[in-house]
Design a protein around this motif. Structure first.
Motif, short mmCIF file in Angstrom:
data_model
loop_
_atom_site.label_atom_id
_atom_site.label_comp_id
_atom_site.label_asym_id
_atom_site.label_seq_id
_atom_site.Cartn_x
_atom_site.Cartn_y
_atom_site.Cartn_z
N ALA A 22 -45.97 1.07 27.21
CA ALA A 22 -45.67 -0.27 27.33
C ALA A 22 -45.49 -0.95 25.75
CB ALA A 22 -45.37 -0.66 28.21
N LYS A 23 -46.56 -1.10 25.30
CA LYS A 23 -46.63 -1.37 24.07
C LYS A 23 -45.67 -1.18 22.99
CE LYS A 23 -49.67 -3.88 20.80
NZ LYS A 23 -51.06 -4.41 20.93
N GLU A 24 -46.96 0.09 22.64
CA GLU A 24 -46.20 1.35 21.75
C GLU A 24 -44.40 1.71 22.00
OE1 GLU A 24 -48.29 4.50 21.34
OE2 GLU A 24 -50.23 3.34 20.98
N ARG A 25 -44.14 1.54 22.82
CA ARG A 25 -42.33 1.57 23.08
C ARG A 25 -42.07 0.43 22.92
NH1 ARG A 25 -41.55 5.21 28.45
NH2 ARG A 25 -42.55 6.95 26.34
N SER A 26 -42.87 -0.30 23.39
CA SER A 26 -41.96 -1.94 22.94
C SER A 26 -41.21 -1.67 21.18
CB SER A 26 -42.28 -3.27 23.33
OG SER A 26 -41.66 -3.82 23.17
N MET A 27 -42.25 -1.64 21.13
CA MET A 27 -42.75 -1.84 19.08
C MET A 27 -41.53 -0.97 18.66
SD MET A 27 -46.74 -2.44 19.15
CE MET A 27 -46.79 -1.83 16.92
N ARG A 28 -41.41 0.51 19.26
CA ARG A 28 -40.90 1.29 18.90
C ARG A 28 -39.25 0.67 18.78
NH1 ARG A 28 -37.72 4.71 21.20
NH2 ARG A 28 -39.33 4.63 23.34
N ARG A 29 -38.97 0.83 19.99
CA ARG A 29 -38.00 -0.37 19.88
C ARG A 29 -37.78 -1.26 19.25
NH1 ARG A 29 -38.14 -0.14 26.63
NH2 ARG A 29 -37.57 2.46 26.95
N ARG A 30 -37.92 -1.98 19.14
CA ARG A 30 -37.83 -3.23 18.08
C ARG A 30 -37.53 -3.37 16.99
NH1 ARG A 30 -41.52 -5.81 19.94
NH2 ARG A 30 -43.01 -5.83 18.27
N GLN A 31 -38.52 -1.67 16.35
CA GLN A 31 -37.86 -1.74 15.23
C GLN A 31 -36.66 -0.65 14.97
OE1 GLN A 31 -40.93 0.49 12.62
NE2 GLN A 31 -42.60 -0.85 12.75
N LEU A 32 -36.76 0.14 16.09
CA LEU A 32 -35.29 1.37 15.75
C LEU A 32 -34.39 0.72 16.33
CD1 LEU A 32 -34.34 3.93 15.52
CD2 LEU A 32 -34.86 4.54 17.52
N LYS A 33 -34.57 -1.10 16.85
CA LYS A 33 -33.23 -1.69 16.94
C LYS A 33 -32.82 -2.47 15.72
CE LYS A 33 -31.30 -5.42 19.77
NZ LYS A 33 -31.44 -6.44 21.11
N TRP A 34 -33.80 -2.47 15.27
CA TRP A 34 -33.62 -3.78 13.66
C TRP A 34 -33.10 -2.62 12.68
CZ3 TRP A 34 -34.89 -2.72 8.55
CH2 TRP A 34 -35.00 -3.78 7.59
N LEU A 35 -33.82 -1.54 13.06
CA LEU A 35 -33.02 -0.40 11.55
C LEU A 35 -31.35 -0.27 11.74
CD1 LEU A 35 -34.15 1.14 8.88
CD2 LEU A 35 -34.47 2.91 10.47
N TRP A 36 -31.02 0.26 13.32
CA TRP A 36 -30.16 0.36 13.33
C TRP A 36 -28.82 -0.19 12.90
CZ3 TRP A 36 -29.51 5.84 13.96
CH2 TRP A 36 -28.10 6.09 14.90
N ALA A 37 -29.16 -2.04 13.28
CA ALA A 37 -28.62 -2.69 13.01
C ALA A 37 -28.33 -2.76 11.43
CB ALA A 37 -28.82 -3.74 13.39
N ARG A 38 -29.62 -2.64 10.68
CA ARG A 38 -29.58 -3.22 9.43
C ARG A 38 -28.24 -1.66 8.68
NH1 ARG A 38 -29.00 -6.15 5.33
NH2 ARG A 38 -30.22 -5.58 3.36
#
Length: 591
Positions: free
Chosen positions: A368-384
């Motif tokens: 759950a922790k690693e998946r949350s970290m990955r999603r947060r990074q991917l969401k930011w990168l996609w928006a950027r």
């Protein structure tokens, strides 16, 4: 005072956290609660022990009796008694408030580890009478209580603490040249210190040194690179994300309880995988051959060293992390193995192979922790990336902004395919679904390898979790003990500075071990802060015959500190005796 419990549900399980709380009545008549001590999660026997201690403390509190002091105009009946000193209460002065409690605790820990005897035998006084063992104690106490530069110790800190009073010394202990010169006397006694501390921890805590945790960290210098080719300050892989600075590498061996067994300062460009063989020989030479289990993270052992450990006599046991690339190679073989429950939320697969046992562990919390970290990074990168695609930029500007985005979200960057036009300021991007599926399969999974004969999944997982102790040691060295910044320029003094920090960590972990048996939530830093509240102050009382009575007194500890003293089985010393200035009249010394 009373115990207060707060509950929190996590993953379907209720966790109960305990604190000691005190009721305080405020001016408008309300009663508010003051948090006294945080105990964390404690078991039922510890809870009962704290409740009994609070009851005994409340019922058995000693109330000091009120003493009557007579001012100069209140002693007419005894004016002829020469044993009476009349004081001018209206001219009472309070001078030199200084921190006493934490300093006293450090001195007690120093003596408990018998470091006063150890250093007293090795650091003899100079021809001018300098007590180098006491100078060293000042350096260690400063590093533990309020770490900073030696110049700050000399200029400010020593004068604001009561170490001089506790050691029966004066400001000579904090002369700047003595603080620096003391560093030159320490390193030759490092091996003897290791042997001494191991013996003391065995006596005090029945410590076992059969399981050893080995890891490395680095500390950097914000200074110009040294010119000497033999200097250990070198550019290398920085764990502090400061690859622009030279650094040294610190290799440390500790037990699961945090007791350090040995450490070395290595060149800053030292590769992790080149250090293990030397430390295996070092421990075997210093402490002899024994059945030891070495716990290490991936990247430290090489295949050649692991083979040597398996073939040694007796075999050296190990449990090490394995790079995730090996997980891909063993994935098909692991698929056929059944899952075993190591503990709630943790499943383990075991795969024997070529004299070793591979352990695949999967933690639901870590997933759950690693998946949350990955999603947060991917969401930011996609928006950027969406923002950049809408901007009007030159090609060079676009490449710079893409590089900045890659640096900020490196894990997510690997999951996105980006193609930049060859001669235009435009790019396309899409999600690499195969890499994403592969990343999801690896999240929360660890592949371990061991030559232990133990096959109980819970024990193997428990062994690996003990690696957090060495990470905690590095966290304390860089956090509580502030090993950097290092202001020394001489290489020997740099190593001696790390040696002083190591000694401070030894006191830190000794106090932490005593607190751990009381409650896991009691930290070394919180205890030092409680003790630091006790101040020492000089009470000056002028007398009618021109002399001055000086009462050096420590403030009374707060109720929570009295409770902590009782639990630690410590007793504050008696107040120092009064002093009186040289007599102008021949008389007496008593009130």
């Amino acid at each position: 005072m009373f115990l207060r419990c707060s509950s929190r549900k996590k993953d379907g399980k209720e966790h109960r956290y305990w604190s000691i709380v005190e009721n305080k009545r405020v001016g408008d008549g309300r009663v508010v609660q003051r948090h006294v001590l945080y105990l964390g999660e404690i078991n039922s026997s510890q809870e009962l022990a704290w409740r009994k201690s609070i009851e005994v403390f409340e019922d058995g509190q000693v109330r000091p009796s009120t003493m009557a002091l007579f001012a100069e105009d209140r002693c007419e009946a005894v004016i002829g008694d020469e044993s009476i000193v009349r004081v001018r209460l209206s001219e009472l002065r309070l001078c030199r408030p200084r921190q006493w409690g934490a300093c006293w605790l450090v001195v007690e820990l120093w003596r408990e580890l018998e470091l006063d005897r150890f250093w007293g035998e090795r650091l003899s006084a100079s021809r001018k009478g300098t007590r180098w063992d006491q100078v060293l104690l000042v350096l260690v106490a400063y590093r533990l209580i309020a770490p900073g530069s030696e110049w700050r110790l000399h200029r400010q800190w020593f004068g604001s603490c009561a170490l001089g009073d506790l050691l029966g010394a004066d400001f000579a202990l904090a002369e700047s040249h003595k603080l620096y010169a003391c560093h030159d006397l320490l390193l030759e006694h490092k091996q003897a210190l290791f042997d001494h501390l191991v013996g003391r921890w065995r006596d005090l805590f029945n410590a076992s040194f059969e399981v050893l945790l080995y890891d490395l960290t680095s500390t950097y210098f914000e200074a110009d690179p040294p010119w000497s080719e033999t200097d250990k300050r070198r550019f290398g892989y920085s764990r502090d994300k400061r690859s622009d600075c030279v650094q040294v590498v610190i290799a440390l061996i500790v037990t699961p309880q945090g007791f350090p067994l040995a450490y070395e300062v290595l060149a800053g460009n030292t590769s992790d995988k080149t250090t293990l063989r030397e430390f295996l020989n070092k421990i075997e030479t210093q402490y002899g051959k024994a059945e030891r289990i070495w716990l290490m993270d991936r990247g430290i052992p090489t295949e050649a060293v692991l083979e040597e450990m398996r073939n040694s006599d007796p075999p050296i046991k190990y449990l090490v992390g394995t790079p995730k690339g090996r997980l891909n190679r063993l994935e098909k073989q692991l698929l056929d193995q059944p899952w075993h429950s190591a503990r709630p939320g943790v499943q383990v697969k075991l795969l024997p192979q070529a004299g070793e046992l591979y352990v695949l562990a999967q933690s639901a919390d870590r997933v759950a922790k690693e998946r949350s970290m990955r999603r947060r990074q991917l969401k930011w990168l996609w928006a950027r990336l969406k923002q950049l695609s809408a901007m009007t930029l030159t090609r060079e500007e676009l490449l710079m902004k893409l590089g900045a985005a890659r640096q900020k979200a490196p894990s997510a960057w690997r999951l996105v395919e980006i193609e930049v036009a060859e001669h235009q300021a435009s790019f396309t991007y899409r999600l690499h679904k195969e890499k994403l599926r592969s990343a999801r399969r690896c999240e929360g999974r660890y592949l371990l390898r061991t030559n232990l004969t133990e096959t109980d999944p819970a024990k193997l997982w428990g062994f690996y979790l003990q690696l957090v102790a060495v990470e905690e040691a590095f966290k304390n060295l860089k956090g509580d003990l502030a090993i950097r910044p290092i202001f020394h320029q001489n290489e020997q003094r740099i190593e001696a500075h790390i040696f002083v920090s190591f000694l401070a960590y030894c006191l830190h972990v000794t106090l932490g071990q005593r607190l751990r048996t009381l409650a896991a939530g009691l930290t070394t830093r919180s205890a030092l802060e409680k003790f630091a509240a006790v101040q020492m102050i000089d009470v000056h009382l002028p007398t009618t015959d021109g002399r001055e009575l000086v009462l050096t007194r420590t403030t009374q500890p707060e109720p929570e500190l009295k409770l902590l003293l009782d639990k630690l089985k410590l007793e504050l010393p008696a107040q120092p005796p009064p002093k009186i200035s040289a007599a102008q009249a021949t008389s007496a010394t008593a009130l």
